[in-house]
Design a protein around this motif. Structure first.
Motif, PDB file in Angstrom:
ATOM      1  N   UNK A 177       0.854  -1.183   0.000  1.00 44.13           N
ATOM      2  CA  UNK A 177       0.000   0.000   0.000  1.00 44.13           C
ATOM      3  C   UNK A 177       0.891   1.235   0.000  1.00 44.13           C
ATOM      4  N   UNK A 178       0.713   2.084  -0.990  1.00 45.12           N
ATOM      5  CA  UNK A 178       1.459   3.336  -1.084  1.00 45.12           C
ATOM      6  C   UNK A 178       0.494   4.491  -0.909  1.00 45.12           C
ATOM      7  N   UNK A 179       0.793   5.397   0.029  1.00 44.18           N
ATOM      8  CA  UNK A 179      -0.060   6.550   0.265  1.00 44.18           C
ATOM      9  C   UNK A 179       0.762   7.831   0.295  1.00 44.18           C
ATOM     10  N   UNK A 180       0.232   8.853  -0.369  1.00 45.59           N
ATOM     11  CA  UNK A 180       0.816  10.178  -0.323  1.00 45.59           C
ATOM     12  C   UNK A 180      -0.316  11.181  -0.490  1.00 45.59           C
ATOM     13  N   UNK A 181      -0.384  12.164   0.411  1.00 45.67           N
ATOM     14  CA  UNK A 181      -1.522  13.088   0.415  1.00 45.67           C
ATOM     15  C   UNK A 181      -1.153  14.509   0.050  1.00 45.67           C
ATOM     16  N   UNK A 182       0.040  14.747  -0.459  1.00 44.82           N
ATOM     17  CA  UNK A 182       0.413  16.104  -0.822  1.00 44.82           C
ATOM     18  C   UNK A 182       0.689  16.956   0.408  1.00 44.82           C
ATOM     19  N   UNK A 183       0.785  18.244   0.218  1.00 41.91           N
ATOM     20  CA  UNK A 183       1.088  19.168   1.311  1.00 41.91           C
ATOM     21  C   UNK A 183       0.043  20.274   1.363  1.00 41.91           C
ATOM     22  N   UNK A 184      -0.035  20.926   2.512  1.00 41.37           N
ATOM     23  CA  UNK A 184      -0.980  22.027   2.721  1.00 41.37           C
ATOM     24  C   UNK A 184      -0.217  23.166   3.385  1.00 41.37           C
ATOM     25  N   UNK A 185      -0.372  24.367   2.841  1.00 36.26           N
ATOM     26  CA  UNK A 185       0.351  25.522   3.377  1.00 36.26           C
ATOM     27  C   UNK A 185      -0.235  26.041   4.681  1.00 36.26           C
ATOM     28  N   UNK A 186      -1.460  25.663   5.007  1.00 40.59           N
ATOM     29  CA  UNK A 186      -2.074  26.143   6.244  1.00 40.59           C
ATOM     30  C   UNK A 186      -1.440  25.460   7.450  1.00 40.59           C
ATOM     31  N   UNK A 187      -0.974  26.238   8.428  1.00 47.55           N
ATOM     32  CA  UNK A 187      -0.351  25.625   9.613  1.00 47.55           C
ATOM     33  C   UNK A 187      -1.365  24.825  10.417  1.00 47.55           C
ATOM     34  N   UNK A 188      -0.896  23.738  10.999  1.00 50.49           N
ATOM     35  CA  UNK A 188      -1.750  22.929  11.844  1.00 50.49           C
ATOM     36  C   UNK A 188      -2.617  21.931  11.099  1.00 50.49           C
ATOM     37  N   UNK A 189      -2.444  21.832   9.780  1.00 50.67           N
ATOM     38  CA  UNK A 189      -3.248  20.910   8.982  1.00 50.67           C
ATOM     39  C   UNK A 189      -2.491  19.598   8.800  1.00 50.67           C
ATOM     40  N   UNK A 218      -6.179   4.966  13.832  1.00 48.02           N
ATOM     41  CA  UNK A 218      -5.731   6.044  12.952  1.00 48.02           C
ATOM     42  C   UNK A 218      -4.316   6.475  13.316  1.00 48.02           C
ATOM     43  N   UNK A 219      -3.532   6.745  12.268  1.00 47.13           N
ATOM     44  CA  UNK A 219      -2.160   7.209  12.429  1.00 47.13           C
ATOM     45  C   UNK A 219      -1.952   8.430  11.549  1.00 47.13           C
ATOM     46  N   UNK A 220      -1.067   9.301  11.983  1.00 48.85           N
ATOM     47  CA  UNK A 220      -0.730  10.460  11.158  1.00 48.85           C
ATOM     48  C   UNK A 220       0.022  10.005   9.915  1.00 48.85           C
ATOM     49  N   UNK A 221      -0.323  10.569   8.771  1.00 48.57           N
ATOM     50  CA  UNK A 221       0.371  10.257   7.531  1.00 48.57           C
ATOM     51  C   UNK A 221       1.599  11.149   7.428  1.00 48.57           C
ATOM     52  N   UNK A 222       2.799  10.572   7.384  1.00 46.20           N
ATOM     53  CA  UNK A 222       4.009  11.394   7.273  1.00 46.20           C
ATOM     54  C   UNK A 222       4.001  12.228   5.991  1.00 46.20           C
ATOM     55  N   UNK A 223       4.730  13.319   6.004  1.00 43.24           N
ATOM     56  CA  UNK A 223       4.826  14.194   4.836  1.00 43.24           C
ATOM     57  C   UNK A 223       5.370  13.435   3.633  1.00 43.24           C
ATOM     58  N   UNK A 224       6.250  12.485   3.894  1.00 41.99           N
ATOM     59  CA  UNK A 224       6.842  11.696   2.811  1.00 41.99           C
ATOM     60  C   UNK A 224       5.943  10.549   2.349  1.00 41.99           C
ATOM     61  N   UNK A 225       4.792  10.359   3.008  1.00 43.05           N
ATOM     62  CA  UNK A 225       3.900   9.262   2.654  1.00 43.05           C
ATOM     63  C   UNK A 225       4.329   7.965   3.310  1.00 43.05           C
ATOM     64  N   UNK A 226       3.665   6.879   2.939  1.00 46.97           N
ATOM     65  CA  UNK A 226       4.005   5.576   3.515  1.00 46.97           C
ATOM     66  C   UNK A 226       4.074   4.515   2.423  1.00 46.97           C
ATOM     67  N   UNK A 227       4.913   3.531   2.669  1.00 45.70           N
ATOM     68  CA  UNK A 227       4.948   2.294   1.895  1.00 45.70           C
ATOM     69  C   UNK A 227       4.790   1.164   2.897  1.00 45.70           C
ATOM     70  N   UNK A 228       3.628   0.516   2.875  1.00 50.66           N
ATOM     71  CA  UNK A 228       3.355  -0.534   3.852  1.00 50.66           C
ATOM     72  C   UNK A 228       3.137  -1.856   3.142  1.00 50.66           C
ATOM     73  N   UNK A 229       3.519  -2.948   3.798  1.00 54.82           N
ATOM     74  CA  UNK A 229       3.367  -4.295   3.244  1.00 54.82           C
ATOM     75  C   UNK A 229       2.367  -5.077   4.078  1.00 54.82           C
ATOM     76  N   UNK A 230       1.539  -5.871   3.399  1.00 53.46           N
ATOM     77  CA  UNK A 230       0.524  -6.673   4.061  1.00 53.46           C
ATOM     78  C   UNK A 230       0.489  -8.060   3.434  1.00 53.46           C
ATOM     79  N   UNK A 231      -0.276  -8.950   4.033  1.00 55.90           N
ATOM     80  CA  UNK A 231      -0.509 -10.275   3.469  1.00 55.90           C
ATOM     81  C   UNK A 231      -2.008 -10.528   3.400  1.00 55.90           C
ATOM     82  N   UNK A 232      -2.449 -11.160   2.331  1.00 53.57           N
ATOM     83  CA  UNK A 232      -3.853 -11.506   2.183  1.00 53.57           C
ATOM     84  C   UNK A 232      -4.248 -12.507   3.266  1.00 53.57           C
TER      85      UNK A 232
END
Length: 271
Positions: A177-189, A218-232
């Motif tokens: 699973x690869x996730x990346x949500x971009x960035x937001x200029x508003x502080x505290x977001x 729920x976990x905070x999504x790092x600015x760099x995104x995540x690469x997570x591995x799972x098993x079916x």
């Protein structure tokens, strides 16, 4: 956050109109069901379902299907169903298999009382076995091949990566699973996420989605995104990927939800 949990299961997928004149009555039944759905007549929509049916090998009452459809319609009053592609294969004079690709679209200006607008879209494909019983076409067996569902609530924000989740896997097969949500200029977001894979039967059960949400972490999504591995899962069957992402803003000691995305995809585990 719980009040913003969207429905993860959509309405039952109906079958397609046949090409032969011999099965014109089945065509009328299916067209009537489609028309009933888009008119908001859910009783008419489920008239071609047997009182008890098999949905991906899950025993399901017609009343439960009706309840799921009604809840979805109440959440998204502007809900419509469209047939994208159809194919029917007659088996005999009184039997036919039907496959169809469908698309559901819905929207609401006030999602579950949150004051936020929301849009809903689902794409699905299913094959159903129809039988003529006392002159009426009925189906008691349906197999869903795949199913994508998206709900966007409030402020929109871009996500990259979750669409690569598999729809077919062997028991214990690894996937990522690869996730990346971009960035937001508003502080505290910030953006948080939670992911789970659960049996389809859990989500079809009453209050199943709420029970799932209560156990999602729920976990905070790092600015760099995540690469997570799972098993079916190890056991064959139908499962659902569920991904929930929240965009929120810190205001003093509290948090304000700005937007939410919910994604679900059906996965079949076969040996």
């Amino acid at each position: 956050m719980k009040r913003l949990l969207p429905l993860l299961m959509a309405a039952t997928v109906l079958a397609a109109a046949p090409a032969s004149a011999q099965d014109a009555s089945l065509e009328q039944t299916l067209n009537a069901g489609l028309l009933a759905f888009n008119k908001g007549d859910l009783q008419g929509y489920v008239q071609d379902l047997m009182p008890r049916m098999s949905y991906n090998e899950i025993a399901l009452e017609r009343t439960r299907v009706l309840a799921i459809d009604r809840a979805l319609q109440e959440t998204f009053p502007q809900l419509s169903l469209n047939y994208r592609r159809m194919r029917v294969n007659p088996v005999s004079q009184d039997e036919a298999t039907a496959s169809i690709e469908t698309e559901y679209k819905g929207s609401t200006p006030n999602y579950n009382g949150s004051g936020m607008p929301a849009v809903y879209r689902e794409e699905g494909q299913a094959t159903a076995l129809y039988q003529r019983v006392d002159g009426k076409w009925l189906t008691g067996q349906m197999q869903v091949a795949w199913d994508d569902s998206y709900v966007d609530v409030g402020q929109t924000f871009g996500i990259i990566g979750f669409s690569v989740l598999p729809t077919l896997a062997e028991p214990g097969q690894p996937y990522s699973l690869r996730l990346y949500a971009g960035t937001d200029d508003n502080p505290g977001t910030a953006v948080s996420y939670a992911y789970a894979i659960v049996p389809l039967s859990m989500l079809m059960a009453p209050e199943g989605a709420s029970r799932l949400y209560d156990h999602m972490q729920f976990r905070l999504l790092p600015v760099t995104g995540i690469d997570a591995s799972f098993k079916a899962p190890k056991h064959p069957g139908s499962y659902v990927h569920v991904l929930v992402m929240n965009k929120f803003e810190h205001l003093g000691g509290s948090e304000t939800l700005l937007g939410q995305k919910v994604y679900s995809r059906l996965m079949r585990v076969d040996e």
